[in-house]
Motif scaffolding. Structure first.
Motif, short mmCIF file in Angstrom:
data_model
loop_
_atom_site.label_atom_id
_atom_site.label_comp_id
_atom_site.label_asym_id
_atom_site.label_seq_id
_atom_site.Cartn_x
_atom_site.Cartn_y
_atom_site.Cartn_z
N LEU A 164 0.82 -1.23 0.00
CA LEU A 164 0.00 0.00 0.00
C LEU A 164 0.85 1.26 0.00
O LEU A 164 0.32 2.35 -0.13
CB LEU A 164 -0.90 0.05 1.25
CG LEU A 164 -2.17 -0.77 1.30
CD1 LEU A 164 -3.01 -0.33 2.49
CD2 LEU A 164 -2.99 -0.57 0.02
N LEU A 165 2.16 1.10 0.17
CA LEU A 165 2.99 2.30 0.36
C LEU A 165 3.65 2.77 -0.93
O LEU A 165 4.55 3.61 -0.91
CB LEU A 165 4.04 2.07 1.47
CG LEU A 165 3.48 1.55 2.80
CD1 LEU A 165 4.53 1.63 3.89
CD2 LEU A 165 2.24 2.33 3.23
N GLY A 166 3.19 2.22 -2.07
CA GLY A 166 3.65 2.69 -3.38
C GLY A 166 5.14 2.51 -3.51
O GLY A 166 5.68 1.46 -3.15
N ASP A 167 5.84 3.56 -3.97
CA ASP A 167 7.28 3.39 -4.18
C ASP A 167 8.10 3.96 -3.02
O ASP A 167 9.31 4.18 -3.17
CB ASP A 167 7.72 3.96 -5.54
CG ASP A 167 7.15 5.34 -5.78
OD1 ASP A 167 6.74 5.96 -4.77
OD2 ASP A 167 7.14 5.79 -6.94
N VAL A 168 7.48 4.18 -1.87
CA VAL A 168 8.27 4.63 -0.71
C VAL A 168 8.99 3.41 -0.13
O VAL A 168 8.34 2.43 0.26
CB VAL A 168 7.35 5.27 0.36
CG1 VAL A 168 8.15 5.65 1.59
CG2 VAL A 168 6.61 6.47 -0.21
N PRO A 169 10.32 3.42 -0.08
CA PRO A 169 11.05 2.26 0.44
C PRO A 169 10.76 2.01 1.92
O PRO A 169 10.71 2.95 2.71
CB PRO A 169 12.53 2.63 0.25
CG PRO A 169 12.54 3.78 -0.68
CD PRO A 169 11.23 4.48 -0.53
N VAL A 170 10.56 0.75 2.25
CA VAL A 170 10.20 0.36 3.62
C VAL A 170 11.37 -0.35 4.27
O VAL A 170 11.95 -1.27 3.69
CB VAL A 170 8.97 -0.59 3.60
CG1 VAL A 170 8.71 -1.18 4.98
CG2 VAL A 170 7.74 0.15 3.08
N THR A 171 11.72 0.05 5.50
CA THR A 171 12.67 -0.72 6.31
C THR A 171 11.97 -1.13 7.59
O THR A 171 11.40 -0.29 8.29
CB THR A 171 13.90 0.14 6.69
OG1 THR A 171 14.58 0.54 5.51
CG2 THR A 171 14.88 -0.66 7.57
N ALA A 172 11.99 -2.44 7.88
CA ALA A 172 11.47 -2.93 9.15
C ALA A 172 12.61 -3.67 9.85
O ALA A 172 13.30 -4.47 9.21
CB ALA A 172 10.30 -3.86 8.92
N LEU A 173 12.82 -3.39 11.13
CA LEU A 173 13.92 -4.03 11.86
C LEU A 173 13.62 -5.49 12.11
O LEU A 173 14.51 -6.34 12.00
CB LEU A 173 14.19 -3.30 13.17
CG LEU A 173 14.52 -1.79 13.06
CD1 LEU A 173 14.83 -1.23 14.44
CD2 LEU A 173 15.66 -1.54 12.08
N LEU A 174 12.37 -5.81 12.44
CA LEU A 174 11.96 -7.19 12.73
C LEU A 174 10.79 -7.55 11.84
O LEU A 174 9.86 -6.75 11.68
CB LEU A 174 11.53 -7.33 14.19
CG LEU A 174 12.53 -6.93 15.25
CD1 LEU A 174 11.87 -6.99 16.64
CD2 LEU A 174 13.77 -7.83 15.22
N LYS A 175 10.83 -8.76 11.27
CA LYS A 175 9.74 -9.19 10.39
C LYS A 175 9.15 -10.51 10.89
O LYS A 175 9.89 -11.41 11.27
CB LYS A 175 10.26 -9.40 8.96
CG LYS A 175 10.77 -8.09 8.38
CD LYS A 175 11.36 -8.29 7.02
CE LYS A 175 11.98 -6.98 6.56
NZ LYS A 175 12.36 -6.98 5.17
N TYR A 176 7.83 -10.56 10.86
CA TYR A 176 7.14 -11.79 11.30
C TYR A 176 6.17 -12.22 10.23
O TYR A 176 5.66 -11.41 9.49
CB TYR A 176 6.39 -11.53 12.60
CG TYR A 176 7.33 -11.18 13.74
CD1 TYR A 176 7.98 -12.16 14.46
CD2 TYR A 176 7.57 -9.84 14.04
CE1 TYR A 176 8.85 -11.84 15.49
CE2 TYR A 176 8.45 -9.50 15.06
CZ TYR A 176 9.09 -10.50 15.78
OH TYR A 176 9.95 -10.18 16.78
#
Ligand code: AMP
Length: 176
Positions: A164-176
């Protein structure tokens, strides 16, 4: 990324089953704030993730995004701007409504919170369906800001919120 620090964060997040309603596994990040090495590690990792970017403002989402966002802004010597739930901000605001699992919600920013072309990093504790962060990105753009990146402590990947965030790069420290 630095894995002892990520291990520390993963060990410090608390899973609360069936909160706020049955079937939801709530990821409680508050124990990270209560633990100085973990809190420091989270802010250092966020700072590292955006170190190549030239950022003007950190924008945090109501309410847990304020806790990480304000500390990150302080570390980087930047200003912090809140995205608030409807009806909390004094003065003229811009609003974006979005759909929740049940019902609707609205987020707001002060109309003059950003200058045209300002480069912004958005931050929140957790990316679930992405509805809240997508609304915040729309709001930043409405105010003339340029969203460079979105940071989350946790991403629930099975909900595909980053789509949903289009082309804004996403960084997540922890992924589940
Ligand atoms: P969403 O708009 O679905 O991406 O939801 C994101 C917002 O809801 C974030 O501000 C989170 O704080 C909160 N949230 C959603 N799901 C969870 C969860 N399982 N555990 C903790 N917080 C959650």
């Amino acid at each position: 990324m630095n894995s002892p620090a990520l291990d520390l964060l993963a060990r410090t997040v608390r899973d609360v089953p069936d909160f706020p309603k049955p079937g939801i596994l709530f990821k409680d990040i508050m124990p990270i704030l209560a633990d100085p090495p973990a809190f420091r590690a989270s802010i250092d990792l966020f700072a590292e993730a955006i170190s190549p970017l030239r950022v003007d403002k950190i924008v945090g989402i109501d309410a847990r995004g304020f806790l990480f966002g304000a500390a990150l802004a302080y570390k980087l010597g930047l200003g912090f701007i809140p995205v608030r739930k409807k009806g909390k901000l004094p003065g003229k605001t811009e609003a974006v409504a979005y759909t929740l699992e049940y019902g609707e919600s609205t987020v707001e920013m002060l109309s003059d919170a950003l200058r045209e072309g300002e480069k912004v990093v958005l931050i929140d504790d957790l990316l679930a369906t992405g509805g809240t962060a997508a609304a915040a990105i729309k709001l930043i753009e409405k105010l003339g800001g340029q969203p460079l990146a979105a940071l989350f402590l946790i991403e629930l990947e099975f909900l595909h919120g980053r789509q949903l965030l289009g082309d804004v790069p996403v960084t997540a420290l922890l992924k589940y």
